[in-house]
Scaffold this motif. Structure first.
Motif, PDB file in Angstrom:
ATOM      1  N   ASP A  12       0.851  -1.189   0.000  1.00 28.50           N
ATOM      2  CA  ASP A  12       0.000   0.000   0.000  1.00 28.50           C
ATOM      3  C   ASP A  12       0.893   1.248   0.000  1.00 28.50           C
ATOM      4  N   GLU A  13       0.307   2.404   0.190  1.00 29.82           N
ATOM      5  CA  GLU A  13       1.083   3.650   0.109  1.00 29.82           C
ATOM      6  C   GLU A  13       2.116   3.772   1.212  1.00 29.82           C
ATOM      7  N   GLU A  14       1.912   3.062   2.317  1.00 31.50           N
ATOM      8  CA  GLU A  14       2.885   3.087   3.419  1.00 31.50           C
ATOM      9  C   GLU A  14       3.876   1.921   3.324  1.00 31.50           C
ATOM     10  N   GLN A  15       3.845   1.219   2.205  1.00 32.29           N
ATOM     11  CA  GLN A  15       4.699   0.050   1.955  1.00 32.29           C
ATOM     12  C   GLN A  15       4.462  -1.064   2.976  1.00 32.29           C
ATOM     13  N   LEU A  42      17.025   6.911  -1.176  1.00 31.64           N
ATOM     14  CA  LEU A  42      16.580   5.984  -2.218  1.00 31.64           C
ATOM     15  C   LEU A  42      15.385   5.179  -1.702  1.00 31.64           C
ATOM     16  N   ASN A  43      14.308   5.151  -2.459  1.00 34.34           N
ATOM     17  CA  ASN A  43      13.070   4.488  -2.030  1.00 34.34           C
ATOM     18  C   ASN A  43      13.127   2.987  -2.347  1.00 34.34           C
ATOM     19  N   ALA A  44      13.888   2.249  -1.555  1.00 36.56           N
ATOM     20  CA  ALA A  44      13.917   0.799  -1.710  1.00 36.56           C
ATOM     21  C   ALA A  44      12.702   0.201  -1.005  1.00 36.56           C
TER      22      ALA A  44
END
Length: 415
Positions: free
Chosen positions: A155-158, A348-350
């Motif tokens: 989801d948007e919060e990973q 970095l959005n890993a």
């Protein structure tokens, strides 16, 4: 005059594999610039810090000690009895749920996925998995007249996207009388994510609701190929207890593989394990699996099955083997921690990496990001939704600084 002789259902079959393409590019760069200057983050196998294929020494010792008869003789179609008993114990450790179980030998974990699709989805139906997934799932479905479809994993919060999972299960079971769901956890390929126990509770609740009318069926295949590199064995298997006491119209299977846990990738040895409260359903599973195996590969590697059994039945060998495998796990864990810590530092959005062979970075144009990284002689794999880094293959020394270089390439392409 025709230019095609294949059957209509085979027309147009061409296997495209981004992993092998990226690997070939890395090898070409190593030949040109020197292997020490190239970071090959494509390989789905454990490479030592010397960047050579790692092998668990005790496994090799036992394998080389086998008598020739254990290497060349046929095995039973369903698998050696000792192997099957041991595989069930290995799958669950101390977390075996209530219910009946059966196991069948398969040609690696891939064979387990194949048999699950063949026997627990209808021809023409859709099979459900997450939108980040191991690419061959698609070919395995298509080859057998099924279609792979996906839900959003995060989801948007990973966090695990139970909302989208629920929507997709509900939607599919309006059109289909049965549904096969493939969930690769723990240490998911390609993200390194693991469903939590609460995630699993939610998944099971969704499935129970979906079949409560009694006229629908759900089968779940848990692909545990990377479980031996996910953490302490009983902690990583706690969720399995949740599968006890399920209604008969929810069937659970596990895809077991010797490839990673025993560093026996090329020996193609695995198993499929079925679990149900109904002995009749488990007996049906065993018979269907045996039939499909006979019709696909007949029987599998006797020597590898014997290796597993010998190690597990000898306390001294087992202690040494587990010590050696734990060292490999710690090596991979260290590499993953280096990348994730540096990713956080550089922004970095890993995706949330918990454990395992791979981690991933979302990207709108993964191919362009990977092409840009070639300027730094870094070779990850471009997937449909992002860039995959093989943590298992990159030594710690080369892992340092990689996140910042990926961020730089990502910014150059995506912004």
């Amino acid at each position: 005059m025709t230019n095609s002789m294949v059957a209509s259902h085979a027309a147009g079959k061409v296997l495209g594999d981004a992993i092998f393409g990226a690997s070939a590019a890395a090898q070409a760069a190593a030949a040109k610039y020197g292997a020490d200057k190239v970071t090959n983050a494509t390989i789905g196998a454990i490479m030592g810090d010397d960047e050579k294929l790692a092998c668990i020494p005790t496994m090799e010792k036992v394998f080389r000690s086998l008598p020739m008869s254990d290497i060349i003789a046929y095995a039973p179609i369903v698998g050696l009895p000792g192997y099957l008993d041991t595989v069930v114990k290995l799958t669950f450790a101390d977390q075996q749920p209530d219910g009946y179980t059966a196991a069948g030998a398969t040609a690696g974990g891939t064979g387990a996925v194949h048999n699950a699709i063949a026997n627990y989805s209808e021809i023409g139906d859709k099979v459900l998995t997450s939108d980040w997934f191991w690419g061959p799932y698609t070919a395995l479905c298509h080859e057998q007249g099924r279609e792979l479809t996906t839900y959003q994993l995060f989801d948007e919060e990973q966090n695990f996207n139970i909302k989208d999972f629920t929507a997709k299960v509900t939607e599919l079971l309006k059109k289909q009388s049965s549904l096969l769901i493939i969930i690769n956890t723990p240490a998911h390929n390609p993200t390194g994510y693991s469903l939590s126990e609460d995630d699993w509770k939610a998944v099971i609740d969704v499935c129970k609701t979906a079949v409560k009318s009694g006229d629908k069926k759900v089968s779940i295949l848990v692909d545990i190929a990377y479980i031996d590199y996910a953490g302490e064995k009983n902690e990583t298997r706690k969720f399995m207890k949740l599968f006890g006491g399920l209604p008969n119209n929810i069937f659970v299977m596990f895809a077991f593989s010797m490839s990673k846990g025993y560093t026996m990738y090329g020996q193609r040895t695995g198993a499929i394990i079925g679990l149900s409260q109904s002995k009749e359903i488990v007996d049906e599973f065993a018979n269907a699996n045996k039939y499909t195996s006979r019709a696909t590969w007949s029987n599998i590697n006797r020597g590898a099955m014997t290796v597993l059994t010998k190690i597990q039945q000898d306390a001294t060998l087992l202690a040494q083997f587990e010590k050696e495998r734990a060292a490999l796990y710690e090596t991979i864990k260290e590499r993953g921690a280096i990348f994730m810590n540096e990713a956080k530092e550089c922004g970095l959005n890993a995706l949330p990496y918990k454990a395992g062979f791979f981690l991933s970075i979302p990207a709108k144009d993964p191919g362009a990001v990977c092409d840009k990284l070639h300027d730094d002689l870094i070779f990850p794999v471009p997937l449909k939704k992002g860039v995959r880094v093989a943590v298992c293959a990159v030594p710690a020394a080369k892992m340092r600084g990689m996140a910042a270089k990926i961020k730089k390439a990502w910014d150059a392409v995506e912004k």
